[in-house]
Write a protein that holds these residues in place. Structure first.
Motif, PDB file in Angstrom:
ATOM      1  N   TYR A 202      30.558  39.110  29.248  1.00  0.00           N
ATOM      2  CA  TYR A 202      31.617  39.555  30.161  1.00  0.00           C
ATOM      3  C   TYR A 202      31.387  39.001  31.556  1.00  0.00           C
ATOM      4  O   TYR A 202      32.304  38.462  32.199  1.00  0.00           O
ATOM      5  CB  TYR A 202      31.663  41.080  30.190  1.00  0.00           C
ATOM      6  CG  TYR A 202      32.623  41.648  31.218  1.00  0.00           C
ATOM      7  CD1 TYR A 202      33.965  41.848  30.902  1.00  0.00           C
ATOM      8  CD2 TYR A 202      32.189  41.970  32.513  1.00  0.00           C
ATOM      9  CE1 TYR A 202      34.850  42.354  31.846  1.00  0.00           C
ATOM     10  CE2 TYR A 202      33.073  42.474  33.460  1.00  0.00           C
ATOM     11  CZ  TYR A 202      34.398  42.670  33.125  1.00  0.00           C
ATOM     12  OH  TYR A 202      35.274  43.160  34.068  1.00  0.00           O
TER      13      TYR A 202
ATOM     14  N   ASP B 286      31.934  35.236  31.622  1.00  0.00           N
ATOM     15  CA  ASP B 286      33.358  34.903  31.496  1.00  0.00           C
ATOM     16  C   ASP B 286      34.105  35.114  32.810  1.00  0.00           C
ATOM     17  O   ASP B 286      35.004  34.325  33.156  1.00  0.00           O
ATOM     18  CB  ASP B 286      34.005  35.757  30.405  1.00  0.00           C
ATOM     19  CG  ASP B 286      33.602  35.342  29.000  1.00  0.00           C
ATOM     20  OD1 ASP B 286      33.038  34.245  28.840  1.00  0.00           O
ATOM     21  OD2 ASP B 286      33.838  36.139  28.060  1.00  0.00           O
ATOM     22  N   HIS B 287      33.753  36.171  33.543  1.00  0.00           N
ATOM     23  CA  HIS B 287      34.516  36.536  34.736  1.00  0.00           C
ATOM     24  C   HIS B 287      33.936  35.995  36.035  1.00  0.00           C
ATOM     25  O   HIS B 287      34.661  35.820  37.015  1.00  0.00           O
ATOM     26  CB  HIS B 287      34.634  38.062  34.836  1.00  0.00           C
ATOM     27  CG  HIS B 287      35.549  38.666  33.816  1.00  0.00           C
ATOM     28  ND1 HIS B 287      35.158  38.894  32.507  1.00  0.00           N
ATOM     29  CD2 HIS B 287      36.844  39.082  33.903  1.00  0.00           C
ATOM     30  CE1 HIS B 287      36.164  39.415  31.847  1.00  0.00           C
ATOM     31  NE2 HIS B 287      37.198  39.542  32.649  1.00  0.00           N
ATOM     32  N   TYR B 288      32.636  35.716  36.048  1.00  0.00           N
ATOM     33  CA  TYR B 288      32.001  35.333  37.311  1.00  0.00           C
ATOM     34  C   TYR B 288      31.117  34.085  37.204  1.00  0.00           C
ATOM     35  O   TYR B 288      30.586  33.622  38.204  1.00  0.00           O
ATOM     36  CB  TYR B 288      31.125  36.484  37.830  1.00  0.00           C
ATOM     37  CG  TYR B 288      31.889  37.759  38.083  1.00  0.00           C
ATOM     38  CD1 TYR B 288      32.595  37.952  39.268  1.00  0.00           C
ATOM     39  CD2 TYR B 288      31.910  38.778  37.129  1.00  0.00           C
ATOM     40  CE1 TYR B 288      33.298  39.121  39.499  1.00  0.00           C
ATOM     41  CE2 TYR B 288      32.624  39.954  37.348  1.00  0.00           C
ATOM     42  CZ  TYR B 288      33.312  40.117  38.532  1.00  0.00           C
ATOM     43  OH  TYR B 288      34.007  41.272  38.759  1.00  0.00           O
TER      44      TYR B 288
ATOM     45  N   ASN C 140      33.551  47.998  35.889  1.00  0.00           N
ATOM     46  CA  ASN C 140      34.233  46.988  36.694  1.00  0.00           C
ATOM     47  C   ASN C 140      35.733  47.054  36.436  1.00  0.00           C
ATOM     48  O   ASN C 140      36.166  47.076  35.275  1.00  0.00           O
ATOM     49  CB  ASN C 140      33.714  45.582  36.350  1.00  0.00           C
ATOM     50  CG  ASN C 140      34.158  44.553  37.366  1.00  0.00           C
ATOM     51  OD1 ASN C 140      34.114  44.797  38.574  1.00  0.00           O
ATOM     52  ND2 ASN C 140      34.572  43.392  36.904  1.00  0.00           N
ATOM     53  N   ASP C 141      36.502  47.122  37.503  1.00  0.00           N
ATOM     54  CA  ASP C 141      37.970  47.137  37.400  1.00  0.00           C
ATOM     55  C   ASP C 141      38.470  48.187  36.417  1.00  0.00           C
ATOM     56  O   ASP C 141      39.398  47.939  35.630  1.00  0.00           O
ATOM     57  CB  ASP C 141      38.487  45.750  36.996  1.00  0.00           C
ATOM     58  CG  ASP C 141      38.278  44.711  38.084  1.00  0.00           C
ATOM     59  OD1 ASP C 141      38.197  45.100  39.266  1.00  0.00           O
ATOM     60  OD2 ASP C 141      38.179  43.515  37.745  1.00  0.00           O
TER      61      ASP C 141
END
Length: 222
Positions: free
Chosen positions: A72, A75-77, A58-59
């Motif tokens: 992860y 935290d991000h989604y 991702n990214d």
């Protein structure tokens, strides 16, 4: 967009399920196990040096280890979903079960799988009794009692609400789903009604079913 490097018949199914529960868009790159060894293919080493699944991209980043990937993604989604609020008792339970899935529950289950293969592997007739005695010794001396302690504890943890960290499903339940499913698939779970009920409920969730459709073959360890 997240890319999930997903191995058939593996624990990486949980990552797909988590993403489905959160409604996150993702792509799946499927890998088949080696037909002779049942191990992950060498192609996965091009994604991550350990050559194991699951792995996500991702990214521009590459992330391995299921619990770390869960953190992860949350935290991000997550936007606060599927994880209790920090500072609560439910959060501490969530943190424990997120680590217990791979740290406490899966190692003896993998060892059991390897011993099962050892019992049935081709070998000279004179070696088979020795192999059976070795396997029995490990089971009697360690695995059986370890499994009982672990799953008795899990059964009790589910007794309050049917989930591990509060009144509703969390990512900890998703991460623990593979140990629960594998345990339930091994035989009679009448002595563990809470585990059996939890497995039945989460397997009926639409997000779980969608993840199976995206992931392909999913055979539980025996």
């Amino acid at each position: 967009m997240i890319i999930v490097h997903h191995l058939e018949n593996s624990r990486s199914q949980r990552v797909l399920w988590l993403l489905e529960e959160l409604g996150v868009s993702y792509d799946v790159k499927r890998y088949e196990r080696d037909k002779k060894t049942n191990l992950a293919p060498d192609a996965l080493r091009k994604v991550h040096p350990l050559g194991k699944s699951p792995v996500i991209e991702n990214d521009g980043g590459v992330y391995a280890e299921t619990g770390a990937m869960f953190e992860y993604i949350l935290d991000h989604y997550g936007d606060g979903r599927l994880r209790p609020a920090r500072g609560t008792d439910a959060f501490e339970k969530h943190r424990y079960w997120m680590h217990a899935a791979e740290g406490s529950y899966m190692p003896p289950m993998v060892m059991t799988l390897l011993l099962n293969k050892m019992e049935t592997a081709p070998m000279p007739f004179f070696a088979r009794p020795i192999a059976k005695r070795l396997v029995k010794g490990v089971r009697d001396g360690y695995l059986d009692q370890t499994a009982k302690v672990l799953f008795d504890y899990l059964e009790n943890a589910l007794s309050a609400t049917g989930w591990l960290a509060g009144d509703d499903i969390t990512a900890a339940d998703i991460n623990m789903s593979f140990p629960m499913e594998a345990f339930a698939a091994r035989g009679d779970v009448s002595a563990y009604p809470n585990i059996a009920s939890t497995v039945e409920r989460f397997q009926a969730r639409p997000a779980y079913i969608r993840a199976l459709e995206r992931g392909g073959p999913y055979a539980l360890m025996r």
